[in-house]
Scaffold this active site. Structure first.
Site, PDB file in Angstrom:
ATOM      1  N   ASP A   1       4.199   0.176  12.508  1.00 25.79           N
ATOM      2  CA  ASP A   1       4.279  -1.024  13.334  1.00 25.79           C
ATOM      3  C   ASP A   1       5.395  -1.989  12.940  1.00 25.79           C
ATOM      4  OD1 ASP A   1       3.244  -1.895  10.937  1.00 25.79           O
ATOM      5  OD2 ASP A   1       1.517  -2.937  11.791  1.00 25.79           O
TER       6      ASP A   1
ATOM      7  N   GLY B   1       0.825  -1.203   0.000  1.00 26.11           N
ATOM      8  CA  GLY B   1       0.000   0.000   0.000  1.00 26.11           C
ATOM      9  C   GLY B   1       0.861   1.256   0.000  1.00 26.11           C
TER      10      GLY B   1
ATOM     11  N   ARG C   1      -3.747  -2.052  11.334  1.00 25.67           N
ATOM     12  CA  ARG C   1      -4.292  -3.410  11.463  1.00 25.67           C
ATOM     13  C   ARG C   1      -4.011  -4.005  12.826  1.00 25.67           C
ATOM     14  NH1 ARG C   1      -6.152  -7.600   8.795  1.00 25.67           N
ATOM     15  NH2 ARG C   1      -6.205  -6.435   6.841  1.00 25.67           N
TER      16      ARG C   1
ATOM     17  N   ASP D   1       6.885  -6.030   5.517  1.00 28.69           N
ATOM     18  CA  ASP D   1       7.514  -7.321   5.775  1.00 28.69           C
ATOM     19  C   ASP D   1       7.391  -8.273   4.589  1.00 28.69           C
ATOM     20  OD1 ASP D   1       6.435 -10.258   6.863  1.00 28.69           O
ATOM     21  OD2 ASP D   1       8.325  -9.643   7.767  1.00 28.69           O
TER      22      ASP D   1
ATOM     23  N   THR E   1       5.458   1.960   6.031  1.00 29.04           N
ATOM     24  CA  THR E   1       4.051   1.800   6.394  1.00 29.04           C
ATOM     25  C   THR E   1       3.607   2.997   7.215  1.00 29.04           C
ATOM     26  OG1 THR E   1       2.420   0.501   7.635  1.00 29.04           O
ATOM     27  CG2 THR E   1       4.656   0.422   8.437  1.00 29.04           C
TER      28      THR E   1
END
Length: 451
Positions: free
Chosen positions: A156, A36, A200, A127, A152
């Site tokens: 996270d 994304g 998430r 990842d 990201t």
């Protein structure tokens, strides 16, 4: 990365390849972005391209992530192509979630790499993107050397404490601006807004936006643990915040919740939610879960049963943040990351993520991104025992232990809820059991030391 040591090419056991002086063509580097979007991707592409060209290498921009390697869809990049793209959001090369190991994709990618004579690969993503690169490198017998730039807006990824993933700072900045407008709207119209943010598994973006904007309440998955929450508990916390505001004469407000709250729900609770489907990795499509709408409806209904008329509306913040123009911090940061990726490859390194920690460049092996016991990606969660989180809680309009310890405050809250102090305490005190009195950590008094 906590409890892990970064490495550089001098002590990583990485051998520098022998130089073939008779080689007629320059080294060739391919760069791609996968997954994304996040603000700053174009800046990484720009920095990688310029540094590689400055070293005399050729640069191929791979279109749409790993799809471009599968279909051999790429173009050679010049300085003119990338000189000023660092100001722009999005990704000029495009992105996709194509898996390099699905079907015969890996075979096709290796064929493309050999046909194009690609020596180096720089990947930009999370990842999954990093490990896709490691599979490709292994399939080439180590001939292809890879460096990964972690990305990201969720913040996270398992980077060292205090080191953000690029894009997070911009996403937080843009999100705060939007929430600021919504707060004024809530105040003007005397209503409540419930803002759902991306994230998430971790609540960094939610707590960052909520804290910086002064939202009245922020809920993140970390405070509930894994498989330990219920929709009823979420509803009660929000309802309590609305009542506390009314007790203070404030009949409006805004709450921020992380979409990862869905993952904190008990399995039995998930079964009650409408089926949102799952992605190719088996994860629940959080964006399709109408948790915010469910919470708004239930809070509104409960308040109506008390004789309190409150308009509450859910607003989702997500895709609006991913392709924003990066703020200066993320531009500068990604310049360092892009340069670091090329420098790592030039020095003979491979299969590592690039990290810039307090202006110092280091590298972390791909395998350190996953838990050695479970094989699952490591996730950096919000530390709810940190002072950073405690400060956020102290500034929330949220029921706390002191509200129930002070008889006068309890009476005000009960009056605002159209009930008795005894009934209010019986219904809501369970929400704060085990929490510090002022959410200031263990011990109310701290010794003040001056240097």
């Amino acid at each position: 990365m906590p409890n892990e040591k970064s490495f550089d090419v001098e002590n990583a056991g990485v051998k520098k390849p022998e130089t073939n002086k008779s080689q007629s063509r320059p080294k060739r580097l391919a760069v791609l972005a996968s997954g994304g979007p996040a603000p700053g991707i174009n800046s990484v592409i720009s920095a990688v391209t310029i540094e590689a060209i400055n070293r005399g290498w050729e640069v191929l921009g791979v279109k749409d992530g790993y799809r471009g390697l599968v279909d051999d869809d790429m173009k050679q990049l010049s300085r003119e192509d990338v000189d000023w793209i660092h100001f722009r959001g999005g990704a000029v090369l495009g992105m996709s979630r194509t898996s390099p190991v699905q079907g015969d994709n890996l075979e096709k990618i290796v064929a493309t790499i050999k046909r194009r004579g690609i020596d180096f690969l720089v990947t930009i993503g999370g990842d999954g993107t990093a490990f896709g690169a490691s599979f490709i490198a292994a399939e080439t017998g180590g001939v292809l050397r890879c460096a990964h730039v972690p990305k990201t807006i969720d913040n996270d990824l398992p980077l060292p404490e205090g080191v953000p993933s690029f894009g997070y700072t911009t996403a937080c900045h843009v999100g705060v601006g939007m929430v600021q407008n919504l707060i004024i709207d809530a105040q003007t119209t005397r209503r409540w807004h419930l803002v759902t943010t991306m994230g998430r598994q971790a609540g960094h973006l939610a707590i960052g936006i909520g804290k910086a904007s002064g939202a009245h309440l922020t809920l993140i998955p970390e405070e509930f643990g894994i498989d330990g929450a219920t929709v009823d508990k979420f509803v009660s916390i929000i309802e309590g915040a609305v009542i506390k505001g009314r007790a203070e004469g404030r009949h409006w407000g805004l709450a921020v919740i992380g979409e990862g709250l869905v993952g904190a729900l008990k399995a039995s609770e998930l079964e009650k939610l409408p089926d949102a489907g799952r992605d190719s990795f088996g994860n629940i499509r959080l964006a399709n879960v109408a948790l915010g709408t469910i919470l708004c409806d239930q809070v509104t209904r409960r308040l109506a049963e008390r004789g309190i008329d409150v308009a509450m509306r859910e607003i989702k913040l997500g895709y609006e943040l991913r392709c924003a123009d990066p703020v200066p911090f993320d531009i500068e940061y990604t310049r360092d990351l892009g340069y670091g990726a090329v420098r790592f490859l030039a020095d003979g390194g491979t299969n590592a993520i690039v990290v810039v920690d307090h202006k110092k460049r280091t590298y972390v092996p791909f395998e350190h991104m996953r838990d050695p016991k479970t094989g699952r990606p490591r996730v950096r969660n919000v530390d709810i025992n940190s002072e950073n989180y405690h400060v956020a809680r102290r500034y929330m309009q949220r029921l706390g232990r002191r509200d129930f310890a002070d008889p006068q405050q309890l009476a005000r809250l009960a009056a605002a809820a159209n009930t008795t102090p005894e009934a209010f305490k019986s219904e809501f005190e369970r929400l704060v059991c085990g929490e510090p009195m002022d959410f200031d950590g263990p011990g109310e008094k701290r010794e003040l030391k001056l240097n």
